[in-house]
Motif scaffolding. Structure first.
Motif, PDB file in Angstrom:
ATOM      1  N   ASP A  92       0.839  -1.193   0.000  1.00 42.81           N
ATOM      2  CA  ASP A  92       0.000   0.000   0.000  1.00 42.81           C
ATOM      3  C   ASP A  92       0.883   1.254   0.000  1.00 42.81           C
ATOM      4  O   ASP A  92       1.710   1.455   0.891  1.00 42.81           O
ATOM      5  CB  ASP A  92      -0.914  -0.007   1.225  1.00 42.81           C
ATOM      6  N   LYS A  93       0.696   2.108  -0.988  1.00 40.40           N
ATOM      7  CA  LYS A  93       1.531   3.303  -1.128  1.00 40.40           C
ATOM      8  C   LYS A  93       1.290   4.313  -0.016  1.00 40.40           C
ATOM      9  O   LYS A  93       2.168   5.142   0.266  1.00 40.40           O
ATOM     10  CB  LYS A  93       1.277   3.949  -2.489  1.00 40.40           C
ATOM     11  N   ASP A  94       0.107   4.276   0.589  1.00 41.37           N
ATOM     12  CA  ASP A  94      -0.186   5.232   1.654  1.00 41.37           C
ATOM     13  C   ASP A  94       0.459   4.858   2.984  1.00 41.37           C
ATOM     14  O   ASP A  94       0.623   5.704   3.865  1.00 41.37           O
ATOM     15  CB  ASP A  94      -1.702   5.352   1.853  1.00 41.37           C
TER      16      ASP A  94
ATOM     17  N   SER B 224       9.624  -3.693   0.403  1.00 43.66           N
ATOM     18  CA  SER B 224       9.013  -2.368   0.465  1.00 43.66           C
ATOM     19  C   SER B 224       9.896  -1.338   1.139  1.00 43.66           C
ATOM     20  O   SER B 224       9.725  -0.134   0.954  1.00 43.66           O
ATOM     21  CB  SER B 224       7.674  -2.452   1.190  1.00 43.66           C
TER      22      SER B 224
END
Length: 803
Positions: A527-529, A561
């Motif tokens: 998730d980029k957020d 990540s």
């Protein structure tokens, strides 16, 4: 010129009364159209009115008035580690009238309330709701510690804002169901209990069943293999008592937990603890030790000490009654006008000497009369000087001896609490007189009462009250608006991804199965957020393969990540629960968390001929290889098969130990000192280097946010594109996302591979009959340590199978 009408041939119509015109049916189509329009308008109007009224009621219910007192019925709004631990339609139906809060949300509410000037206090009802057919998770020791810390912060903030008398912090109950609930109550300023309640502060202990003799009787042999003499999962099947290493380790563990319990209670109640001698009301049964066969009987006149009579040579035979010498002496005392008995209130009353002698003859024990005289006149005897300086009197209850007044003056608060534990359970009156509670009153005198439809029931002081769950809804909306405005104004933000692992570690796609947890970690890392992952653990271990799957997911999430994974331990993170968090960048545990258990054990039952004879069953056997033969439970392992069995267990232990060495950056000697199956509390684990810091889930949030901000600074130094870096001293906006994200019903239908997946999602999991039976049995015999801390009488066993 006049006109002439020729005569008609039709005879004239006779004249008579005028008839009504024939009935004409209305136009049904037009009438129906009008009726439908009226009906539609009415429905629309009623719907709008209902919506408007509901909106007004909701707005009123969620309004936070000044001087609000928050209320919390703990058994109705109970605490869980993760929301919807049983998801789906069946989970919603099984919860019934009860609601739940995650521990994360409960602590967040208290943090919001401590900074909210509209909130002036908190009243908690700790009694049982008695709602039938509902399973309510019991609070664990570490969870209670997190709540106590949050309540202490709440109290400190309100004291600084409103002073010592400007707020209210009360815990009330009818009776304490466990000592953990009392441990929680001691965080409050005022503890109230009803007159017939009891306080079960026994301290920490445990009892575990051992099945060796039963299995021998049935004809079942358990072949166990373990690396680490402290690994105890199999001992209940192979031993008849605790093995010495296991008993030594558990004794140290329980001692650490008991020290935390007694210290917490003593610290909270130190200022209000009273004399332990108040534990001895007149109605209690005491044993008076008499020296030189002398008994002191106080003679009272009008309630005052008048003299001290000594009855010497008191030798009583239970069958012959009182000696004549004693009878004559008692008569002499009676003839002189003295009284040998007083009322329980301590006042002298006229007594007939004959009645006294009759009562004495019925008891046939002079010690009984001396005991009653001692109980009724305890305070008077304390003032009188004994005739012989060598005479001593001791008051004991079974094996526990209460200190004298002189000894009590030198006792610390912790020593007093331990003495009270030796005499538990305590009645409500004893709890009040010793200072363990503050008031003896009924709940409805403390907890705000009112009509069911009232949104804000009033306290007895007239202050508005608000349930904790409703306050949570109101403040959540306020905080979302405030966070949005801060972010729009340019404030920095950090998004924390929450992933839970609760219960036994199992393979598959269950609620907390290894596949589901690994998928949640992967989604959170992708998730980029999300800036940082917070992995919350409350597990005692489980399947080795499932544990390795989760361990790899944690490692992969950090390496791919670049997002740090911070572990937070709940009540337990032992064995496999510790294994899968070893790669985490930081580990935060509560002082009372049970962790460690770095070791491997497995057990394999063997069905002997004796068992077959007992149940009347025989087996026909056909095997093509020795491996197939030894795989059968009808054959015990021996030779090469037994060596390989032990070798595989040893190999798993080496893997476990290496995972800890790599993840925690510890040497082999450091790991070995903490390993071999030993179980530790969070306090002990900190000293061994197994964890980085003590604290709850919100302490872990602070660590996660600080770690994320530090990573941003490091990236900004090496990045060619200068990004906005968090300003020192500025508090960022912290947002949270829970993984895995709950699926909508449409997603369940479109992603399901068959009806089995659909029914599993609706029912809340893919548990089969075996898992359901395991949970039902495990409800009786699991987590013996947590039960011991809670003061509940149940026998339980470990959940881990391999790790």
């Amino acid at each position: 010129m006049s006109s002439h009408t020729p005569p008609s041939d039709t005879p004239p119509r006779p004249q008579g009364p005028r008839q009504a015109p024939p009935f004409a049916w209305p136009n049904l189509q037009q009438t129906g159209f009008v009726a439908r329009r009226i009906l539609y308008a009415g429905v629309i109007g009623y719907t709008f009115w209902s919506w408007w009224e509901q909106r007004k009621r909701t707005k009123e219910a969620l309004k936070i008035y000044p001087d609000t007192i928050l209320t919390w019925k703990l058994d109705r709004t109970y605490i869980t580690e993760a929301q919807n631990q049983r998801t789906g339609l069946l989970g919603a139906l099984s919860r019934g009238a009860l609601s739940s809060l995650t521990l994360f949300d409960a602590v967040r509410i208290l943090k919001w309330a401590k900074d909210d000037d509209r909130v002036r206090g908190l009243v908690v009802d700790l009694s049982s709701s008695g709602v039938p057919g509902t399973a309510r998770p019991q609070l664990g020791f570490a969870q209670v510690q997190e709540l106590r810390d949050a309540i202490h912060e709440f109290k400190e903030a309100k004291q600084n804002k409103f002073g010592n008398v400007g707020y209210k912090l009360v815990a009330c109950t009818d009776t304490f169901d466990s000592q953990l609930l009392y441990y929680l109550a001691t965080a409050f300023d005022e503890v109230c209990m009803e007159p017939v309640g009891s306080l079960p502060i026994f301290g920490v202990g445990m009892a575990q069943p051992f099945l060796r003799r039963l299995l021998d009787r049935l004809g079942i042999v358990v072949r166990a293999s373990a690396v680490g003499e402290y690994k105890s999962v199999h001992s209940m099947f192979t031993s008849t008592d605790f093995p010495h290493p296991q008993k030594e380790n558990l004794t140290q563990l329980l001692a650490s937990l008991n020290d935390q319990l007694t210290t917490g209670i003593a610290t909270a109640r130190a200022k209000v603890l009273k004399s332990i001698s108040n534990l001895l009301p007149a109605s209690s049964v005491k044993v008076v030790e008499m020296v030189q066969d002398q008994v002191r009987v106080v003679s009272l006149m009008e309630g005052d000490v008048d003299g001290l009579q000594i009855l010497e040579d008191l030798h009583v035979e239970s069958e012959t009654g009182w000696p004549q010498k004693v009878v004559e002496r008692v008569k002499a005392v009676g003839d002189e006008g003295g009284q040998v008995l007083i009322t329980e209130q301590g006042k002298a009353v006229p007594e007939d000497v004959g009645r006294v002698l009759k009562q004495a003859k019925e008891t046939k024990k002079a010690a009984d009369m001396a005991q009653k005289a001692y109980e009724d006149t305890k305070k008077a005897v304390a003032k009188a000087q004994p005739p012989n300086g060598d005479e001593k009197q001791k008051v004991a209850t079974d094996e526990s001896q209460l200190p004298t007044e002189k000894e009590e003056k030198d006792m610390s608060a912790v020593e007093k609490v331990k003495t009270l534990m030796d005499n538990a359970p305590l009645t409500s009156t004893e709890s009040l007189t010793t200072g363990l509670i503050d008031k003896q009153t009924y709940k409805h005198h403390t907890y705000p009462q009112g009509h069911r439809k009232e949104h804000h029931r009033r306290t007895h002081e007239g202050q508005p009250s608000m349930p904790l769950s409703r306050y949570f809804i109101a403040r959540t909306a306020e905080e979302e608006v405030a966070d949005t405005l801060k972010i729009a104004a340019g404030s920095d933000k950090v998004t924390v991804g929450l992933v839970y692992l609760v219960g036994t570690i199992v393979r598959g796609d269950g609620t907390f199965g290894s596949n589901e947890v690994a998928r949640a970690l992967g989604e959170c890392a992708a998730d980029k957020d999300v800036d940082v992952v917070l992995f919350r653990i409350d597990s005692g271990g489980g399947d080795a393969v499932a544990t390795e799957t989760i361990w790899e997911a944690v490692k992969h999430a950090q390496e791919v990540s670049g997002k740090p994974v911070i572990a937070s331990y709940g009540n337990m993170a032992a064995s496999g629960g510790y294994y899968c968090t070893a790669p985490c960048q930081k580990i935060i545990a509560n002082p009372g968390t049970i962790t460690g258990s770095i070791g491997v054990a497995s057990a394999r039952p063997v069905i002997t001929r004796k068992f077959q004879d007992n149940v009347g069953v025989t087996f026909g056997e056909i095997y093509t290889t020795k491996g197939a033969q030894f795989q059968s439970l009808l054959h015990d392992l021996r030779g090469n098969a037994l060596r390989r069995y032990h070798g595989q267990t040893a190999s798993l232990y080496e893997t476990f130990r290496q995972r800890v060495m790599d993840g925690r950056q510890l040497s082999l000697d450091q790991v070995e000192r903490a390993a071999r199956g030993r179980v530790w509390t969070g306090v002990q684990a900190l000293g061994l280097g197994l964890v980085d810091q003590l604290g709850g889930i919100w302490n872990a949030v602070d660590v996660a946010v600080d770690t994320s901000l530090q990573n941003r600074k490091e990236k900004a130094k090496t990045s060619l594109i200068k990004k906005i870096v968090h300003k020192e001293g500025e508090k960022p906006v912290v947002l949270f996302k829970v993984f895995p994200r709950p699926k909508s019903f449409w997603e369940v239908l479109t992603e399901a591979e068959g009806l089995e997946d659909v029914f599993a999602e609706i029912g809340g999991g893919r548990e089969g009959l075996a898992e359901i039976l395991e949970q039902a049995v495990g409800g009786v015999v699991k987590k013996q340590i947590e039960s011991a801390i809670g003061g509940q009488d149940s026998l339980e066993m470990e959940e881990d199978v391999i790790w």
